[in-house]
Design a protein around this motif. Sequence first.
Motif, short mmCIF file in Angstrom:
data_model
loop_
_atom_site.label_atom_id
_atom_site.label_comp_id
_atom_site.label_asym_id
_atom_site.label_seq_id
_atom_site.Cartn_x
_atom_site.Cartn_y
_atom_site.Cartn_z
N UNK A 1 0.84 -1.19 0.00
CA UNK A 1 0.00 0.00 0.00
C UNK A 1 0.87 1.24 0.00
N UNK A 2 0.26 2.40 -0.34
CA UNK A 2 0.98 3.66 -0.15
C UNK A 2 0.99 4.00 1.33
N UNK A 3 1.83 4.94 1.71
CA UNK A 3 2.07 5.21 3.13
C UNK A 3 0.84 5.64 3.91
N UNK A 4 -0.12 6.29 3.21
CA UNK A 4 -1.26 6.83 3.96
C UNK A 4 -2.54 6.01 3.81
N UNK A 5 -2.45 4.82 3.20
CA UNK A 5 -3.65 3.98 3.11
C UNK A 5 -3.87 3.29 4.45
N UNK A 6 -5.15 3.15 4.82
CA UNK A 6 -5.49 2.59 6.13
C UNK A 6 -5.85 1.11 6.02
N UNK A 7 -5.49 0.37 7.07
CA UNK A 7 -5.78 -1.05 7.16
C UNK A 7 -6.32 -1.34 8.56
N UNK A 8 -7.22 -2.32 8.67
CA UNK A 8 -7.87 -2.59 9.96
C UNK A 8 -6.97 -3.43 10.86
N UNK A 9 -6.70 -2.90 12.06
CA UNK A 9 -5.84 -3.58 13.03
C UNK A 9 -6.58 -3.77 14.34
N UNK A 10 -5.92 -4.41 15.30
CA UNK A 10 -6.51 -4.58 16.63
C UNK A 10 -6.67 -3.24 17.35
N UNK A 11 -6.03 -2.19 16.84
CA UNK A 11 -6.17 -0.84 17.39
C UNK A 11 -6.99 0.07 16.47
N UNK A 12 -7.85 -0.55 15.65
CA UNK A 12 -8.69 0.24 14.75
C UNK A 12 -7.98 0.48 13.42
N UNK B 1 1.97 3.90 7.30
CA UNK B 1 3.18 4.43 7.92
C UNK B 1 3.11 4.48 9.45
N UNK B 2 1.96 4.09 10.03
CA UNK B 2 1.84 4.02 11.48
C UNK B 2 1.84 2.58 12.00
N UNK B 3 1.88 1.61 11.09
CA UNK B 3 1.91 0.20 11.48
C UNK B 3 3.29 -0.16 12.03
N UNK C 1 1.75 -4.42 16.12
CA UNK C 1 0.34 -4.47 15.71
C UNK C 1 -0.06 -5.86 15.25
N UNK C 2 -1.37 -6.10 15.32
CA UNK C 2 -1.97 -7.28 14.71
C UNK C 2 -3.00 -6.80 13.70
N UNK D 1 -0.12 -11.53 13.32
CA UNK D 1 0.96 -10.63 13.73
C UNK D 1 1.71 -10.05 12.54
N UNK D 2 2.14 -8.79 12.70
CA UNK D 2 2.97 -8.14 11.70
C UNK D 2 4.43 -8.52 11.94
N UNK D 3 5.09 -8.94 10.87
CA UNK D 3 6.52 -9.30 10.98
C UNK D 3 7.40 -8.09 10.67
#
Length: 599
Positions: free
Chosen positions: A457-468, A473-475, A479-480, A500-502
């Motif tokens: 993804x590009x840096x500012x695209x959002x993805x659903x995590x355990x923290x919303x 670029x904030x992952x 995070x999960x 889990x994110x590696x």
Amino acid sequence: MNNRINNTDDLLPPQNVAAEELLLGSILLEPDNFAQVSSNLPIEAFYITAHQKIYKIILNLYLEDKSPDLITVAAVLHDLNLLEEIGGLNKLKKMVEQTISTYNIEQYAALIKEKYLRRCLIDSGREITSLAFDFNSRIENLFFKAEQSLFKVIQKKVSNDLLPVSDILLDTFLDLENRLNNNKLNGLSSGFEDLDSMTQGFQKSDLIIIAGRPSMGKTAFALNIGFNVCNKEKIVVAIFSLEMSKQQILYRILSYKTLISLTKLRSGRLSSDEWKIINHALKELHSLELYIDDTSYCSINEIRSKIKRLLSKKNSLGLIIIDYLQLMESRNKFNNRVQELSQITRSLKNLAKEFNIPILVLSQLSRAVESRLNKRPLLSDLRESGCIEKNTILINHKLDESLVVESVYTNKIINYQTYVLNNNKKNITTYSINNIKFTGYKYTYQILCEGGLYIRLTSNHKILTNNGWKRTDNITPKDKIYYICHSNSYYRNSLIKLISVISIIYYSKEKVYDLEITEYKNFIANYFIVHNSIEQDADLVLMLYRQDYYNHNGIDDNTCEIIITKQRNGPIGTVKLKFDATTTQFSTFTLPYTKNKVN
């Protein structure tokens, strides 16, 4: 007479112990009184440590829906081995006994708060003094830190309690009645009637973006608005020009005001009649409350400080104009310019809310507009949208027909059915893709998860995590991410689980696409749940387009389309204005035309 004390080192900090004891006694005697002071009196407002501990117990009991009476408070203090520490049961009894009446509890709270604020002011003063000896920092940064330190103290004085609707209704009714009788706009008039009819004027605390390609007339349009507001509303307008000098700005305003071409003004070859017109215009301009700052590469903090200095002199401010967004700087360091601009727009919106005034900021659009056959700008041209990489799989309800995003775009597949997550986060359903756009070549990042699963993804695209929802670029590896465990037989029975994110690494510059799914605002890509809309800080977005810049057809010459591509509280659509490039003047058409309005 100067009552200032120069040496304060040996003085006791401001305090009112008697008021603290009377307030605590009032609560212990009549616990219901606590509700009157709880929202405006923090624990640290008490000077005596024992009083802080008692008040904290009272607060905790209140939050647990228990009565903070004398017996209950004493019992809790005893259980926590704090009773003797605060002076014993006799200390609590004495507080109650010396409380003759609980009627003045709010007055006691005000006395305590006032002394607390004085202590905060002393602490802020010491902090500012130590900042002055920080020779490793720029003076501008020190001013900002000093200002923030003092602002925190001021904020502690403000009480923002919840208000019942009944307290607001009268003001609302009077406001409606005033608008009915005066037939006035809700906000500041731009000076263009057709535009005002669609926007109802520029609202307080709104961030307004004027965007367009170079030579569309963005600066001229903004200056026309600034002059109109300042001249007709008789209020203060501040212009921050990060590109043009003060003299260039004044020449434009003078040309607009006198209808003498900008080229002729700069040449100085003026007739005697034109000099008379200029002298008259200069007298009018002299009386206007129009302020210009032409500092290059100004930061939000510098703008905030200058606004505060202006407000200290003028008491009020009606409109701020900033030309332009891409020349602004952030005091924070970012990995890329997109993140920095995003932070700047958020800060500008906060600035508009802080001073409760509209801020009008100009923005340059990228060259992507020029690559299209229809060169009218779109909201997506401004977004710097989060996008997905060309080989991302769009999961179809028939798994054997799932396609990569580039294939859906290239083959112009209409109403392609893809899977989306329903609002309850448990139900997977299908929905048609409303629109898919190629947004160019952009830097992409790969999020690698356990089991070798990944998405780019590009840096500012959002993805659903355990923290919303989180931007790429904030992952972090902490995070999960939600992942769809699919079944080849029946996708709706798929399970949603966290993996889990590696790692997150820069991948490459790739073709990227922007999807729009209006109903659910998300879709399933590479079996991950990704967002398909980018949050905007602007309340109103106006985009300028001139057909005669690209093609002189004789019909649309000297016409500028003001395209309202976003309005938080109103319709979108297009307003046409006449534009005279020689004098940089915008004006309303005298002949009727069709105003395109979309509700």
